[in-house]
Design a protein around this motif. Structure first.
Motif, PDB file in Angstrom:
ATOM      1  N   ALA A   1      57.419 -60.723  24.051  1.00  0.00           N
ATOM      2  CA  ALA A   1      56.744 -61.714  23.202  1.00  0.00           C
ATOM      3  C   ALA A   1      55.522 -62.296  23.907  1.00  0.00           C
ATOM      4  CB  ALA A   1      57.723 -62.825  22.817  1.00  0.00           C
ATOM      5  N   ALA A   2      55.620 -62.430  25.236  1.00  0.00           N
ATOM      6  CA  ALA A   2      54.513 -63.029  25.988  1.00  0.00           C
ATOM      7  C   ALA A   2      53.314 -62.094  26.115  1.00  0.00           C
ATOM      8  CB  ALA A   2      54.998 -63.447  27.376  1.00  0.00           C
ATOM      9  N   VAL A   3      53.553 -60.789  26.233  1.00  0.00           N
ATOM     10  CA  VAL A   3      52.425 -59.899  26.554  1.00  0.00           C
ATOM     11  C   VAL A   3      51.881 -59.079  25.391  1.00  0.00           C
ATOM     12  CG1 VAL A   3      53.078 -59.695  28.997  1.00  0.00           C
ATOM     13  CG2 VAL A   3      53.864 -57.939  27.362  1.00  0.00           C
ATOM     14  N   VAL A   4      52.643 -58.909  24.325  1.00  0.00           N
ATOM     15  CA  VAL A   4      52.203 -57.960  23.294  1.00  0.00           C
ATOM     16  C   VAL A   4      50.869 -58.359  22.662  1.00  0.00           C
ATOM     17  CG1 VAL A   4      53.587 -58.954  21.401  1.00  0.00           C
ATOM     18  CG2 VAL A   4      52.944 -56.543  21.326  1.00  0.00           C
TER      19      VAL A   4
ATOM     20  N   ALA B   1      57.466 -58.882  17.343  1.00  0.00           N
ATOM     21  CA  ALA B   1      56.892 -59.757  18.377  1.00  0.00           C
ATOM     22  C   ALA B   1      55.373 -59.853  18.283  1.00  0.00           C
ATOM     23  CB  ALA B   1      57.290 -59.237  19.759  1.00  0.00           C
ATOM     24  N   ARG B   2      54.772 -59.026  17.431  1.00  0.00           N
ATOM     25  CA  ARG B   2      53.294 -59.058  17.335  1.00  0.00           C
ATOM     26  C   ARG B   2      52.821 -60.413  16.807  1.00  0.00           C
ATOM     27  NH1 ARG B   2      52.205 -54.151  13.342  1.00  0.00           N
ATOM     28  NH2 ARG B   2      53.691 -55.457  12.238  1.00  0.00           N
ATOM     29  N   PRO B   3      51.603 -60.789  17.186  1.00  0.00           N
ATOM     30  CA  PRO B   3      51.052 -62.016  16.601  1.00  0.00           C
ATOM     31  C   PRO B   3      50.910 -61.855  15.082  1.00  0.00           C
ATOM     32  CG  PRO B   3      49.647 -61.157  18.382  1.00  0.00           C
ATOM     33  CD  PRO B   3      50.693 -60.129  18.128  1.00  0.00           C
TER      34      PRO B   3
ATOM     35  N   ASP C   1      60.643 -56.255  27.153  1.00  0.00           N
ATOM     36  CA  ASP C   1      61.502 -56.584  26.014  1.00  0.00           C
ATOM     37  C   ASP C   1      61.745 -58.089  26.005  1.00  0.00           C
ATOM     38  OD1 ASP C   1      63.031 -56.025  23.788  1.00  0.00           O
ATOM     39  OD2 ASP C   1      64.406 -54.676  24.826  1.00  0.00           O
ATOM     40  N   GLY C   2      62.313 -58.606  24.917  1.00  0.00           N
ATOM     41  CA  GLY C   2      62.712 -60.019  24.847  1.00  0.00           C
ATOM     42  C   GLY C   2      61.524 -60.949  25.051  1.00  0.00           C
TER      43      GLY C   2
ATOM     44  N   PRO D   1      59.150 -46.139  27.985  1.00  0.00           N
ATOM     45  CA  PRO D   1      60.570 -46.373  27.649  1.00  0.00           C
ATOM     46  C   PRO D   1      61.405 -46.894  28.810  1.00  0.00           C
ATOM     47  CG  PRO D   1      60.252 -44.086  28.262  1.00  0.00           C
ATOM     48  CD  PRO D   1      58.915 -44.766  28.440  1.00  0.00           C
ATOM     49  N   ASN D   2      60.756 -47.340  29.915  1.00  0.00           N
ATOM     50  CA  ASN D   2      61.556 -47.706  31.098  1.00  0.00           C
ATOM     51  C   ASN D   2      62.025 -49.154  31.049  1.00  0.00           C
ATOM     52  OD1 ASN D   2      58.898 -48.622  31.582  1.00  0.00           O
ATOM     53  ND2 ASN D   2      59.179 -48.573  33.799  1.00  0.00           N
ATOM     54  N   LEU D   3      62.740 -49.478  29.973  1.00  0.00           N
ATOM     55  CA  LEU D   3      63.394 -50.787  29.918  1.00  0.00           C
ATOM     56  C   LEU D   3      64.575 -50.759  30.884  1.00  0.00           C
ATOM     57  CD1 LEU D   3      63.415 -51.373  26.053  1.00  0.00           C
ATOM     58  CD2 LEU D   3      61.705 -52.058  27.762  1.00  0.00           C
ATOM     59  N   ARG D   4      65.114 -51.944  31.159  1.00  0.00           N
ATOM     60  CA  ARG D   4      66.257 -51.971  32.080  1.00  0.00           C
ATOM     61  C   ARG D   4      67.364 -51.062  31.565  1.00  0.00           C
ATOM     62  NH1 ARG D   4      66.093 -57.772  33.133  1.00  0.00           N
ATOM     63  NH2 ARG D   4      64.212 -57.536  34.358  1.00  0.00           N
ATOM     64  N   SER D   5      67.565 -51.081  30.267  1.00  0.00           N
ATOM     65  CA  SER D   5      68.444 -50.086  29.667  1.00  0.00           C
ATOM     66  C   SER D   5      67.496 -49.109  28.953  1.00  0.00           C
ATOM     67  CB  SER D   5      69.378 -50.798  28.691  1.00  0.00           C
ATOM     68  OG  SER D   5      70.092 -49.852  27.985  1.00  0.00           O
ATOM     69  N   PRO D   6      67.237 -47.950  29.565  1.00  0.00           N
ATOM     70  CA  PRO D   6      66.111 -47.116  29.118  1.00  0.00           C
ATOM     71  C   PRO D   6      66.256 -46.601  27.683  1.00  0.00           C
ATOM     72  CG  PRO D   6      67.085 -46.253  31.164  1.00  0.00           C
ATOM     73  CD  PRO D   6      67.951 -47.371  30.710  1.00  0.00           C
TER      74      PRO D   6
END
Ligand code: NCD
Ligand code: ZN
Length: 353
Positions: free
Chosen positions: A26-29, A65-67, A21-22, A43-48
């Motif tokens: 943005a860096a990996v998508v 966040a997509r290019p 997320d965040g 779905p395993n975000l820090r806040s799932p």
């Protein structure tokens, strides 16, 4: 066998991906978006991502966040907890954008603390999933401290997965990132409603890559790499042409410092050269002719989605892999950092945002 100089495939999808997320998102998508049309997003975000509302908001963040110009489509999942209600499952199905519910045994892996402690708690949710035909996506490892980490997948089959499939005789299940001969056998001899994803790293590496000559933290993931005979069994299972085995990278980025640490965390970032790595593994095993079905047909067919219409071409030219990539304020070490992968996806420029 002589290898072709190029291969053109129906555009593939990634059926198991961690996008975070965040700034990390943005860096990996972009890396996934240049290669894959769609991806099942974990779905395993820090806040799932435990509710349809959260999944919708996360989906919007991924889309933004997509290019520029990317048509990459995130297929969302919910994170199963002891408290997931049957109504939440029905809402997820009604949404149209949720394609599975992920079972993390509590404590099994990164951000799984909110996972299921006792499957009996999740019974109403599982009944609703069975009725609605919403797949259960399983991280198949027991967390029992008595069980050796290399045996956790095999023990999970016997203690959890086989009984679960008996209790829910119509539940659709994806056994995620399988790593053992035991899991491969269980899936290929199993019913239509049981499928599995296989990562590129488990097809390319055995556990020596983790421990010979030193500890290699960038090869640490869960389920942990296994013996060579298990890697061979995964390749052989795919070689049968089983249409319930499909591509799922489990690409799981972590900041460099979290990996290169006294207690390094689990996860390998393969998205930068995902398809190239699969091509390399399939070519080495003499089964490049199996790649298209595995990467582009079996997944959508099993999930009941249309196959993609576009194509993607791989060239037998090496792709150099950078030593590190930007990752928000951190850096990210990709799989094969500083080396190269034997294939290149044509037109994959701009693969990192
Ligand atoms: C994943 C992660 O980092 O989110 N790590 C991993 O080693 N595969 C979690 C997971 O899928 O187990
Ligand atoms: Zn994963």
């Amino acid at each position: 066998m002589t290898l072709p100089d190029t291969i053109t495939l129906t555009r593939p999808d990634d059926w198991h991906l961690h996008l975070r997320d965040g700034p990390a998102l943005a860096a990996v998508v972009g890396a996934s978006a240049v290669q894959f049309e769609r991806a099942i997003v974990m779905p395993n975000l820090r806040s799932p991502v435990t509710t349809t509302d959260r999944a919708e908001a996360y989906r919007e963040r991924i889309l933004s966040a997509r290019p520029d110009g990317s048509a990459f489509s995130p297929l969302m999942t919910l994170y199963l907890t002891d408290r997931t209600a049957a109504d939440e499952i029905r809402a997820a199905c009604a949404s149209g954008f949720i394609h599975g519910v992920k079972l993390y045994p509590a404590g099994a892996t990164t951000n799984s603390d909110a996972g299921v402690t006792d499957l009996r708690q999740a019974w109403p949710a599982l009944e609703a999933m069975q009725a609605e035909r919403l797949p259960l996506l399983v991280h198949g490892e027991v967390t029992d401290p008595e069980v050796d980490v290399f045996d956790r997948e095999a023990v999970f089959i016997e203690r959890v997965l086989a009984p679960l499939m008996n209790d829910f005789p119509e539940l659709r299940v994806v056994f995620e990132h399988i790593t053992t001969a035991d899991a491969a056998d269980f899936v290929i001899t199993g019913p239509e409603r049981l499928a599995a994803t296989v990562t590129a790293h488990h097809l390319l590496l055995n556990r020596n890559a983790l421990l010979v000559g030193g500890v290699w933290p960038h090869h640490y993931c869960l389920p942990v790499l296994k013996r060579e005979r298990h890697r061979q069994a995964l390749l052989a299972a795919i070689g049968t042409g089983c249409n319930r085995l499909f591509l799922g990278t489990d690409s799981a980025p972590h900041p460099r410092g979290a990996k290169e640490s006294a207690c390094g965390c689990a996860g390998i970032f393969t998205a930068y050269t995902a398809l190239e790595l699969y091509a390399e593994a399939f070519a080495e095993a003499g089964m490049l002719d199996r790649l298209e079905a595995f990467a582009s047909h079996h997944g959508p067919d099993w999930y009941g989605l249309p196959r993609n219409v576009g194509t993607l071409t791989l060239e037998r030219q090496p792709t150099p892999v950078p030593e590190a990539l930007p990752f928000g304020n951190d850096t990210l070490v990709p799989f094969r950092a500083g080396g190269e992968v034997a294939w290149t996806v044509r037109n994959a420029t701009g693969r990192m945002a």
